[in-house]
Motif scaffolding. Structure first.
Motif, mmCIF file in Angstrom:
data_model
loop_
_atom_site.group_PDB
_atom_site.id
_atom_site.type_symbol
_atom_site.label_atom_id
_atom_site.label_comp_id
_atom_site.label_asym_id
_atom_site.label_seq_id
_atom_site.Cartn_x
_atom_site.Cartn_y
_atom_site.Cartn_z
ATOM 1 N N HIS A 98 0.829 -1.197 0.000
ATOM 2 C CA HIS A 98 0.000 0.000 0.000
ATOM 3 C C HIS A 98 0.866 1.251 0.000
ATOM 4 O O HIS A 98 1.752 1.414 0.849
ATOM 5 N N GLY A 99 0.592 2.138 -0.949
ATOM 6 C CA GLY A 99 1.275 3.417 -1.004
ATOM 7 C C GLY A 99 0.276 4.546 -0.856
ATOM 8 O O GLY A 99 -0.772 4.383 -0.237
ATOM 9 N N ARG A 100 0.607 5.707 -1.429
ATOM 10 C CA ARG A 100 -0.323 6.834 -1.463
ATOM 11 C C ARG A 100 -0.295 7.392 -2.873
ATOM 12 O O ARG A 100 0.740 7.846 -3.361
ATOM 13 N N GLY A 101 -1.435 7.272 -3.543
ATOM 14 C CA GLY A 101 -1.491 7.647 -4.943
ATOM 15 C C GLY A 101 -1.504 9.140 -5.175
ATOM 16 O O GLY A 101 -1.709 9.937 -4.249
ATOM 17 N N GLY A 102 -1.302 9.518 -6.433
ATOM 18 C CA GLY A 102 -1.330 10.933 -6.796
ATOM 19 C C GLY A 102 -0.909 11.129 -8.228
ATOM 20 O O GLY A 102 -0.698 10.167 -8.998
ATOM 21 N N HIS A 103 -0.738 12.387 -8.615
ATOM 22 C CA HIS A 103 -0.369 12.726 -9.979
ATOM 23 C C HIS A 103 1.107 12.428 -10.214
ATOM 24 O O HIS A 103 1.948 12.646 -9.344
ATOM 25 N N GLY A 104 1.394 11.952 -11.425
ATOM 26 C CA GLY A 104 2.771 11.602 -11.745
ATOM 27 C C GLY A 104 3.710 12.778 -11.753
ATOM 28 O O GLY A 104 4.931 12.612 -11.640
ATOM 29 N N VAL A 139 5.031 1.321 -6.756
ATOM 30 C CA VAL A 139 5.814 0.681 -7.810
ATOM 31 C C VAL A 139 7.288 0.631 -7.414
ATOM 32 O O VAL A 139 7.973 -0.381 -7.599
ATOM 33 N N VAL A 140 7.770 1.721 -6.853
ATOM 34 C CA VAL A 140 9.150 1.737 -6.366
ATOM 35 C C VAL A 140 9.303 0.743 -5.217
ATOM 36 O O VAL A 140 10.307 0.020 -5.118
ATOM 37 N N GLY A 183 -0.946 0.075 -11.032
ATOM 38 C CA GLY A 183 -1.238 1.225 -11.880
ATOM 39 C C GLY A 183 -1.933 0.886 -13.183
ATOM 40 O O GLY A 183 -2.063 -0.280 -13.567
ATOM 41 N N SER A 184 -2.388 1.972 -13.864
ATOM 42 C CA SER A 184 -3.070 1.803 -15.152
ATOM 43 C C SER A 184 -2.735 2.904 -16.147
ATOM 44 O O SER A 184 -3.203 2.880 -17.271
ATOM 45 N N ALA A 185 -1.948 3.881 -15.723
ATOM 46 C CA ALA A 185 -1.580 4.978 -16.628
ATOM 47 C C ALA A 185 -0.198 5.484 -16.276
ATOM 48 O O ALA A 185 0.232 5.426 -15.117
ATOM 49 N N ALA A 186 0.502 6.019 -17.294
ATOM 50 C CA ALA A 186 1.889 6.444 -17.095
ATOM 51 C C ALA A 186 2.003 7.675 -16.205
ATOM 52 O O ALA A 186 3.022 7.874 -15.540
ATOM 53 N N ASN A 187 0.970 8.502 -16.205
ATOM 54 C CA ASN A 187 1.084 9.756 -15.453
ATOM 55 C C ASN A 187 0.324 9.755 -14.142
ATOM 56 O O ASN A 187 0.035 10.804 -13.583
ATOM 57 N N GLU A 193 0.616 -5.176 -6.357
ATOM 58 C CA GLU A 193 0.351 -6.552 -5.953
ATOM 59 C C GLU A 193 1.391 -7.485 -6.564
ATOM 60 O O GLU A 193 1.695 -7.391 -7.758
ATOM 61 N N LEU A 194 1.927 -8.374 -5.743
ATOM 62 C CA LEU A 194 2.914 -9.363 -6.184
ATOM 63 C C LEU A 194 2.380 -10.757 -5.889
ATOM 64 O O LEU A 194 1.787 -10.996 -4.833
ATOM 65 N N ASP A 195 2.590 -11.661 -6.818
ATOM 66 C CA ASP A 195 2.306 -13.077 -6.596
ATOM 67 C C ASP A 195 3.640 -13.808 -6.541
ATOM 68 O O ASP A 195 4.415 -13.795 -7.511
ATOM 69 N N VAL A 196 3.905 -14.424 -5.402
ATOM 70 C CA VAL A 196 5.199 -15.048 -5.148
ATOM 71 C C VAL A 196 5.002 -16.543 -4.908
ATOM 72 O O VAL A 196 4.082 -16.947 -4.189
#
Length: 368
Positions: free
Chosen positions: A196-202, A212-213, A246-250, A257-260
Motif C-alpha cells: 500500500h502506497g499513497r497515490g497521486g499525480h505523476g 511501484v518503487v 497502476g493503469s496509466a503512465a502519469n 500486488e505481487l504473486d510469489v
C-alpha cells in the motif's frame, strides 16, 4: 518391471477420462465413474469427501492399512495434442468465466491406474491381508484437495493408514518408474502480497508514496533470499511470477500486488524463506514440482512413498545410453502442464497398475 498388458477396458476408460477433464472441485463426472467401479468391485465406497473426493475401503482380515491415492482434477489449458480423444471441455474458472480444460498433468492416468490396481487387489485377496484404502482426491492442482479431505474427517471416518502410496506420470520413458529416497517433491507456498502506497499525480511524486518503487525494491530483495539466507547444502526456489500496479503512465498508483511462489524440500528452509519474505514485504522496518499428497501422510503420521511413472513414447529414447541421455531427451518433450502433454497409453497404464499393486503388496503382508 513387467506385467500383462492392461485390459482394453482400462485403455478405453483412460481415453474417456482424458476426453472429459474437470477442474478442481468440479470432478463430479470423474467421481461418479470412480465410485461406480469401486462399488462393482466390492469396495465400501463413500463419495463427497472433501467436496468431490471418493474413498474406497477393502478389508481383508487383520493387518495394516495401505492408502493408495490418485488425484482427479485437470487444468485450465486448451489441449493441442491432436489426439482423437483430445478434450474439448470448458469449465468455470476462478472468476466464474468459462475456460478450456485439459488433463495436461496426467491425472487421468493416475485415476485409471488406481482403478486397475483396485481390480487386481480385489481379485486376488489370497496374496495380502489388512485394509486397502483408495483415495481419489480432488483439487491437487490448487493445493487444496488433500487438506479438504483431511479436514472432512478422512482418517476419523475411514481409519488411519500405515503408509501413503502414489505415483505421478512424467515425460520419461513409459515402462520406467522412478523412485528417489528422502524428499522427492518440493513444498509449495503461493503468496499474494499487497503493498500500500499513497497515490497521486505523476508530476508531483513528492506528495505520494509510490508502491511501484516499493515493489521494485521488494522484488530485488526477494531475489537475494535464496542466495544469501538458504544454506548452500539446501535447495529453495523463490519466484515473483506476477506484479501488477497502476493503469496509466502519469498516475502514481496507491497499491502494487505481487504473486510469489516458494518451493522447498526441508521444513526448516521453508520457514526461513517464508520468514524472509514476510520481513522484506510486510515488516516496515530435488524436482521443484509440488504435490499435496504429503498432506495425507503428515496428517496420518505415516510414511509417504511417491514415485514418478514414465509416460513418454519409449521409441523416442532409442539410443540413449545412460540416464543422462534420457534426461537430455526428456527436456525436449512436452512436459506436465503443457497443452501438448500426452502420455502414451501403453506401457504407461500397465506399469502404473503394476507399480501400485506391488507397492501395496510390499506394505500388506501375505495372507496366512
Amino acid at each position: 518391471m513387467t506385467a500383462a498388458s492392461t485390459s482394453p477396458d482400462l485403455a478405453a476408460l483412460y481415453r474417456d477420462l482424458h476426453a472429459h477433464p474437470e477442474l478442481a472441485f468440479q470432478e463430479t463426472r470423474t467421481a461418479s465413474i470412480v465410485a461406480g467401479r469401486l462399488r462393482a468391485l466390492g469396495y465400501e465406497t463413500t463419495t463427497g469427501v472433501g467436496g468431490t473426493g471418493v474413498v474406497g475401503l477393502l478389508r481383508n482380515g487383520d493387518g495394516p492399512t495401505a492408502l493408495l491415492r490418485a488425484d482427479m482434477d485437470a487444468l485450465p489449458v486448451r489441449e493441442d495434442t491432436g489426439l482423437p480423444y483430445a478434450g474439448t471441455a470448458h469449465g468455470a474458472g476462478a472468476d466464474g468465466s468459462p475456460v478450456p480444460v485439459m488433463h495436461a498433468c496426467g491425472h487421468d492416468v493416475h485415476v485409471t491406474c488406481l482403478l486397475g490396481a483396485a481390480a487386481e487387489l480385489a481379485g486376488d485377496r489370497s496374496g495380502w491381508r489388512g485394509t486397502v484404502m483408495l483415495v481419489f482426491q480432488p483439487a491437487e492442482e490448487t493445493g487444496r484437495g488433500a487438506r479438504a479431505m483431511v479436514d472432512d474427517g478422512l482418517y476419523e471416518r475411514f481409519g488411519r493408514p500405515d503408509v501413503v502410496l502414489g505415483q505421478h506420470v512424467a515425460p520419461v520413458p513409459a515402462g520406467m518408474p522412478g523412485l528417489h529416497p528422502g524428499p522427492a517433491f518440493a513444498a509449495s507456498d503461493t503468496l499474494h502480497i499487497v503493498l500500500h502506497g499513497r497515490g497521486g499525480h505523476g508530476s508531483r511524486p513528492e506528495t505520494t508514496v509510490d508502491p511501484v518503487v516499493m515493489a521494485a525494491a521488494a522484488v530485488l530483495r526477494l531475489q537475494g533470499v535464496v542466495a544469501r539466507e538458504v544454506p548452500g547444502t539446501s535447495t529453495a526456489v523463490l519466484t515473483v511470477g506476477a506484479l501488477h500496479a497502476g493503469s496509466a503512465a502519469n498516475v502514481i498508483a496507491d497499491r502494487a500486488e505481487l504473486d510469489v511462489n516458494v518451493r522447498t524440500y526441508e521444513a526448516a528452509v521453508r520457514e526461513t524463506v517464508l520468514a524472509a519474505v514476510e520481513r522484506i514485504v510486510l515488516d516496515p522496518g530435488p524436482v521443484t514440482g509440488s504435490e499435496d499428497v504429503g498432506v495425507l501422510a503428515d496428517a496420518a503420521g505415516a510414511p509417504c512413498v511417491y514415485w514418478l511413472l514414465g509416460g513418454a513414447d519409449p521409441q523416442v529414447f532409442d539410443g540413449a545410453g545412460d540416464f543422462a541421455a534420457v534426461e537430455h531427451i526428456a527436456r525436449g518433450l512436452p512436459s506436465n502442464h503443457s497443452p501438448r502433454f500426452a502420455p502414451v497409453v501403453e506401457p504407461t497404464l500397465t506399469t502404473g497398475v503394476t507399480a501400485l499393486v506391488r507397492a501395496a503388496h510390499t506394505w500388506l503382508p501375505a495372507a496366512p
